[in-house]
Design a protein around this motif. Structure first.
Motif, PDB file in Angstrom:
ATOM      1  N   GLU A 121      52.102  47.847  45.037  1.00  0.00           N
ATOM      2  CA  GLU A 121      53.329  47.097  44.757  1.00  0.00           C
ATOM      3  C   GLU A 121      53.018  45.599  44.599  1.00  0.00           C
ATOM      4  O   GLU A 121      53.539  44.918  43.717  1.00  0.00           O
ATOM      5  CB  GLU A 121      54.306  47.321  45.926  1.00  0.00           C
ATOM      6  N   THR A 122      52.137  45.118  45.479  1.00  0.00           N
ATOM      7  CA  THR A 122      51.755  43.696  45.437  1.00  0.00           C
ATOM      8  C   THR A 122      50.999  43.363  44.157  1.00  0.00           C
ATOM      9  O   THR A 122      51.269  42.348  43.503  1.00  0.00           O
ATOM     10  CB  THR A 122      50.871  43.377  46.670  1.00  0.00           C
ATOM     11  N   VAL A 123      50.056  44.233  43.780  1.00  0.00           N
ATOM     12  CA  VAL A 123      49.282  43.998  42.554  1.00  0.00           C
ATOM     13  C   VAL A 123      50.231  43.961  41.354  1.00  0.00           C
ATOM     14  O   VAL A 123      50.148  43.077  40.495  1.00  0.00           O
ATOM     15  CB  VAL A 123      48.194  45.085  42.379  1.00  0.00           C
ATOM     16  N   ARG A 124      51.166  44.916  41.322  1.00  0.00           N
ATOM     17  CA  ARG A 124      52.122  44.962  40.203  1.00  0.00           C
ATOM     18  C   ARG A 124      52.956  43.671  40.153  1.00  0.00           C
ATOM     19  O   ARG A 124      53.168  43.089  39.103  1.00  0.00           O
ATOM     20  CB  ARG A 124      53.053  46.177  40.371  1.00  0.00           C
ATOM     21  N   PHE A 125      53.393  43.210  41.319  1.00  0.00           N
ATOM     22  CA  PHE A 125      54.234  42.003  41.403  1.00  0.00           C
ATOM     23  C   PHE A 125      53.478  40.780  40.861  1.00  0.00           C
ATOM     24  O   PHE A 125      53.987  40.014  40.055  1.00  0.00           O
ATOM     25  CB  PHE A 125      54.669  41.780  42.858  1.00  0.00           C
ATOM     26  N   LEU A 126      52.231  40.622  41.313  1.00  0.00           N
ATOM     27  CA  LEU A 126      51.444  39.451  40.904  1.00  0.00           C
ATOM     28  C   LEU A 126      51.061  39.531  39.430  1.00  0.00           C
ATOM     29  O   LEU A 126      51.213  38.563  38.675  1.00  0.00           O
ATOM     30  CB  LEU A 126      50.170  39.333  41.765  1.00  0.00           C
ATOM     31  N   ALA A 127      50.540  40.712  39.032  1.00  0.00           N
ATOM     32  CA  ALA A 127      50.025  40.853  37.658  1.00  0.00           C
ATOM     33  C   ALA A 127      51.139  40.644  36.634  1.00  0.00           C
ATOM     34  O   ALA A 127      50.908  40.054  35.570  1.00  0.00           O
ATOM     35  CB  ALA A 127      49.388  42.222  37.480  1.00  0.00           C
ATOM     36  N   SER A 128      52.356  41.081  36.979  1.00  0.00           N
ATOM     37  CA  SER A 128      53.453  40.939  36.012  1.00  0.00           C
ATOM     38  C   SER A 128      54.037  39.528  36.026  1.00  0.00           C
ATOM     39  O   SER A 128      54.925  39.212  35.244  1.00  0.00           O
ATOM     40  CB  SER A 128      54.545  41.971  36.305  1.00  0.00           C
ATOM     41  N   ARG A 129      53.526  38.682  36.910  1.00  0.00           N
ATOM     42  CA  ARG A 129      54.021  37.300  36.976  1.00  0.00           C
ATOM     43  C   ARG A 129      52.902  36.288  36.720  1.00  0.00           C
ATOM     44  O   ARG A 129      52.949  35.153  37.176  1.00  0.00           O
ATOM     45  CB  ARG A 129      54.676  37.048  38.348  1.00  0.00           C
ATOM     46  N   GLY A 130      51.857  36.726  36.030  1.00  0.00           N
ATOM     47  CA  GLY A 130      50.848  35.772  35.545  1.00  0.00           C
ATOM     48  C   GLY A 130      49.644  35.553  36.432  1.00  0.00           C
ATOM     49  O   GLY A 130      48.869  34.626  36.196  1.00  0.00           O
ATOM     50  N   ILE A 131      49.474  36.383  37.463  1.00  0.00           N
ATOM     51  CA  ILE A 131      48.297  36.204  38.321  1.00  0.00           C
ATOM     52  C   ILE A 131      47.373  37.416  38.195  1.00  0.00           C
ATOM     53  O   ILE A 131      47.680  38.501  38.693  1.00  0.00           O
ATOM     54  CB  ILE A 131      48.705  35.990  39.808  1.00  0.00           C
ATOM     55  N   PRO A 132      46.225  37.244  37.535  1.00  0.00           N
ATOM     56  CA  PRO A 132      45.269  38.353  37.446  1.00  0.00           C
ATOM     57  C   PRO A 132      44.718  38.694  38.840  1.00  0.00           C
ATOM     58  O   PRO A 132      44.422  37.797  39.637  1.00  0.00           O
ATOM     59  CB  PRO A 132      44.144  37.808  36.556  1.00  0.00           C
ATOM     60  N   VAL A 133      44.607  39.995  39.095  1.00  0.00           N
ATOM     61  CA  VAL A 133      44.169  40.443  40.430  1.00  0.00           C
ATOM     62  C   VAL A 133      42.921  41.305  40.331  1.00  0.00           C
ATOM     63  O   VAL A 133      42.859  42.232  39.522  1.00  0.00           O
ATOM     64  CB  VAL A 133      45.280  41.270  41.130  1.00  0.00           C
ATOM     65  N   CYS A 134      41.943  40.989  41.173  1.00  0.00           N
ATOM     66  CA  CYS A 134      40.789  41.868  41.370  1.00  0.00           C
ATOM     67  C   CYS A 134      41.053  42.634  42.672  1.00  0.00           C
ATOM     68  O   CYS A 134      41.257  42.018  43.720  1.00  0.00           O
ATOM     69  CB  CYS A 134      39.516  41.029  41.485  1.00  0.00           C
ATOM     70  N   ALA A 135      41.081  43.965  42.577  1.00  0.00           N
ATOM     71  CA  ALA A 135      41.336  44.783  43.769  1.00  0.00           C
ATOM     72  C   ALA A 135      40.007  45.137  44.431  1.00  0.00           C
ATOM     73  O   ALA A 135      39.088  45.625  43.765  1.00  0.00           O
ATOM     74  CB  ALA A 135      42.078  46.050  43.354  1.00  0.00           C
TER      75      ALA A 135
END
Ligand code: KIV
Length: 262
Positions: A121-135
C-alpha cells in the motif's frame, strides 16, 4: 550522461549489469561517480560504518537527510538512492510520503524501503505521487530483532515462493526496483527473471541485474569476514582503483563469483 530510472530499465533490457555502492559523503560521491558507479546508495548502514552502532536501528531521518544532501552535492551523473531509516516507513502511507519527500528534497532520486507484502500500500501511495521506490526484500536489517540475527532468507521452497510473490506484488504496486539481500543465488535469479524492473543483489548471487556492497566492507575497512564479500583494495593502489575494479567486476559478471554465493 545522467543515470535515470529509464537508463536502469534499459540496462536491464540490454543485459548490462548495474553497479551500486553505498556512499555517505560528497567526496566519496565524486570518487564513486568518476569510477563509474551507477547508483549511490545512502544506506542506513551508516549507522554501523559511520556512527559505530551495532545495528541500523538508531539511524534517524535527520541523519539520512544530512548524508543524502552531502552525497547529492558530489554525485555527478550517478543516481542518488536514499534509505528510509527504521521508523520512517513503518507508519501510514501518508506519513511515509511526508518522510520520503524530505529525502527527495535533500537530493534523493529514489528511496529504499524494507519490507515485502506489508509495504504494498505504501509503495503504491509513493509511486503514484512521484516518488520512485526500491523495495528491499530478503534479509531486512531493520528486522534483525525479529530474525534473531543476520540470517539467509528464502532457503525453503515456501520462503522462496513468498519472496517471488512479494517481488511481483511490489512491482505491480509500482516499485521501480527490487533489492534482495542474503538470498540463495537460484532464488534471486528466479525473482529477477520474473520481473520487468531491475533487481540488485547483495549476497544474492550473480543472477540479479546489478550488485551492491557497503563501501567500507569492499575497501576492507571493517573487520569480520562475510562470505558474499570481496576486498577490492587487495591488489589496488588506491581507493579510486579499488572502486573501478569493483565496477568492472560487476559489469563483466566476474563478481560475485561462485565462492561469494549461497
Ligand atoms: O544500508 C545499506 O547499506 C543497505 C545495503 C546493505 C543494501 O541497505
Amino acid at each position: 550522461m545522467k543515470i535515470t530510472l529509464s537508463t536502469l530499465n534499459k540496462m536491464k533490457r540490454d543485459g548490462q549489469k548495474i553497479a551500486m555502492l553505498t556512499c555517505y559523503d560528497a567526496t566519496f560521491a565524486a570518487i564513486e561517480a568518476a569510477a563509474g558507479v551507477d547508483i549511490l546508495l545512502i544506506g542506513d548502514s551508516l549507522g554501523n560504518v559511520v556512527q559505530g552502532h551495532a545495528s541500523t536501528l538508531p539511524v534517524t531521518l535527520e541523519d539520512m537527510i544530512y548524508h543524502t544532501a552531502a552525497v547529492a552535492r558530489g554525485a555527478g551523473p550517478a543516481l542518488v538512492l536514499a534509505d528510509m531509516p527504521f521508523g520512517s516507513s513503518q507508519v501510514s502511507p501518508e506519513k511515509t510520503f511526508e518522510n520520503a519527500a524530505r529525502l527527495m528534497a535533500a537530493g534523493a532520486e529514489m528511496v529504499k524501503i524494507e519490507g515485502g507484502e506489508v509495504m504494498i500500500e505504501t509503495v503504491r501511495f509513493l509511486a503514484s505521487r512521484g516518488i520512485p521506490v526500491c523495495a528491499h526484500i530478503g534479509l531486512q536489517p531493520q528486522s534483525v530483532n525479529v530474525y534473531g540475527g543476520y540470517k539467509i532468507q528464502g532457503k525453503s521452497e515456501d520462503e522462496a515462493e513468498t519472496l517471488r510473490r512479494d517481488a511481483l506484488a511490489l512491482q505491480e504496486a509500482g516499485a521501480a526496483m527490487v533489492l534482495m539481500e542474503l538470498v540463495p543465488a537460484a532464488v534471486a535469479q528466479t525473482v529477477t527473471e520474473a520481473l520487468s524492473i531491475p533487481t540488485i543483489g547483495i549476497g544474492a548471487g550473480a543472477g540479479t541485474d546489478g550488485q551492491v556492497l557497503v563501501l567500507h566492507d569492499m575497501l576492507g575497512l571493517c573487520p569480520g569476514k562475510k562470505r558474499f564479500l570481496r576486498n577490492f583494495m587487495t591488489g589496488s593502489s588506491c581507493i579510486q582503483t579499488a572502486i573501478e575494479t569493483y565496477v568492472n567486476a560487476v559489469k563483466s559478471g566476474e563478481f560475485p563469483a561462485a565462492e561469494h554465493c549461497f
